[in-house]
Each structure stands twice: as C-alpha cells, then as structure tokens.
Write a protein that holds these residues in place. Structure first.
Motif, PDB file in Angstrom:
ATOM      1  N   VAL A  75       0.788  -1.227  -0.068  1.00 22.56           N
ATOM      2  CA  VAL A  75      -0.012   0.011   0.027  1.00 22.56           C
ATOM      3  C   VAL A  75       1.028   1.216   0.089  1.00 22.56           C
ATOM      4  O   VAL A  75       1.827   1.378   0.743  1.00 22.56           O
ATOM      5  N   ALA A  98      -1.941   5.966   7.468  1.00 22.00           N
ATOM      6  CA  ALA A  98      -1.081   4.897   7.000  1.00 22.00           C
ATOM      7  C   ALA A  98      -0.791   4.122   8.227  1.00 22.00           C
ATOM      8  O   ALA A  98      -0.777   2.791   8.206  1.00 22.00           O
ATOM      9  N   ILE A 101      -4.004   1.864   8.687  1.00 17.68           N
ATOM     10  CA  ILE A 101      -4.055   0.759   7.515  1.00 17.68           C
ATOM     11  C   ILE A 101      -2.797  -0.306   8.011  1.00 17.68           C
ATOM     12  O   ILE A 101      -3.427  -1.480   8.021  1.00 17.68           O
ATOM     13  N   ASN A 102      -1.753   0.153   8.340  1.00 17.95           N
ATOM     14  CA  ASN A 102      -0.770  -0.940   8.649  1.00 17.95           C
ATOM     15  C   ASN A 102      -1.097  -1.932   9.925  1.00 17.95           C
ATOM     16  O   ASN A 102      -0.819  -2.916   9.903  1.00 17.95           O
ATOM     17  N   VAL A 117       2.888  -0.953   4.242  1.00 18.99           N
ATOM     18  CA  VAL A 117       2.420   0.461   3.888  1.00 18.99           C
ATOM     19  C   VAL A 117       3.217   1.560   3.794  1.00 18.99           C
ATOM     20  O   VAL A 117       4.045   1.599   4.693  1.00 18.99           O
TER      21      VAL A 117
END
Length: 176
Positions: A75, A98, A101-102, A117
């Motif tokens: 990503v 970030a 998401i990570n 990510v």
C-alpha cells in the motif's frame, strides 16, 4: 514536520498489485496497479469519515476491503510535502491513515505476513491531476472526486516508476 518518504524498491514484496491512496480531509482517492506493478489506474473516491482521534470508520474499512479484493501486496499512501520537501499540515492526516491501515494489515494472511504500507512523496500530484482534468474538459467543481482518484494514480504511478528504476539498478549492480 520532518518525516521522510519511503524509498521504492526497499524491502520490495515482489510481484503483485499495489494500492495508491491520496488522503484528503474530505475524500480519499484510490488507485490500483496491475499485477506486474507497471500501470496505475483509478479505482474510486472514498468519503473521508475518520478524524484524527476517532475510531476507524467506514473509510478505513473500505480501504481494507479494497486491499483484500485486489489481493494487494503493498500500500502506498501519499505524503503531502511542499516544493522544499517540508511537511504540510496534511502530513499528520496521511501519517495517521498509513498507521491505521498498517495496524489492520499486521499479520494479515494465514501465514501471519504483513502487507507493507509505504509513504510516498506526493508533491504536485493534485496540481497534475487538476491540470489533466481541465485538459479533458471537466471543471474543478464537477470533478472533485475524479481529481482525488487522479492524484492517487499520480502517487502510485510515480512509486511504480521509481520502483522499476530501483529494481533495475539493483539488477545491474548484482550483474543480472
């Protein structure tokens, strides 16, 4: 704000699709690459609902769904910086997304692997996306969602191009 973007090709996960993300305060542009990681194309614009201190909202959930749907191996989140490489106030938003998401992708698959990510320099991506939109006959107002997708495409395509260059330079150094 002193945060540096990641370098394409470093700890590269290999072949597979990449997801590009342009985090805005109102919308999130999303793009995806082909499985050879050569060409970025727009996917959708996700309405931004998660604030900096909120729990993960539907926007984060949608990004995770897209990562699963496309079988993403990496990503790439745009890191907004000015022409002098200084962080803007939007850096915090990109960094927070970030991180979120990570966190959701840690131990992602049944082997416990994590999808990396990355933060990518996104200087001028919105400018380029807006210019391309105007050249295609759209107004800024009518194309706001498309601009976000186009910015995500610019972020991801820049990453893919830099990744290809970094990997070919490594091949040359290795004598491949």
């Amino acid at each position: 704000m002193s945060i540096q973007p990641d370098k394409p090709g470093t700890d590269d996960p290999g072949r597979g699709r990449r997801l590009g993300v342009d985090v805005g305060t109102v919308r999130i542009g999303v793009a995806v690459s082909d499985s050879d990681a050569r060409l970025a194309t727009p996917v959708e614009t996700v309405p931004r609902v998660t604030g900096l201190k909120d729990r993960d909202g539907a926007d984060i959930d949608r990004l995770i769904e897209l990562i699963a749907d496309y079988g993403v191996v990496e990503v790439v989140v745009g890191l907004p910086r000015d022409l002098h490489a200084n962080g803007s106030s939007s850096v915090r938003h990109a960094k927070e997304f970030a991180f979120r998401i990570n966190r959701r992708l840690t131990g992602w698959d049944d082997q416990g692997r994590t999808i990396p990510v990355r933060l990518a320099d996104e200087r001028l991506t919105s400018v380029l996306a807006t210019r391309a939109l105007h050249m295609s006959g759209h107004t800024t107002k009518s194309g706001r969602g498309v601009i976000d997708q186009a910015a995500a495409v610019e972020i991801l395509q820049s990453w893919l191009d830099a990744r290809a260059n970094a990997l070919s330079a490594t091949d040359v150094e290795d004598g491949s």
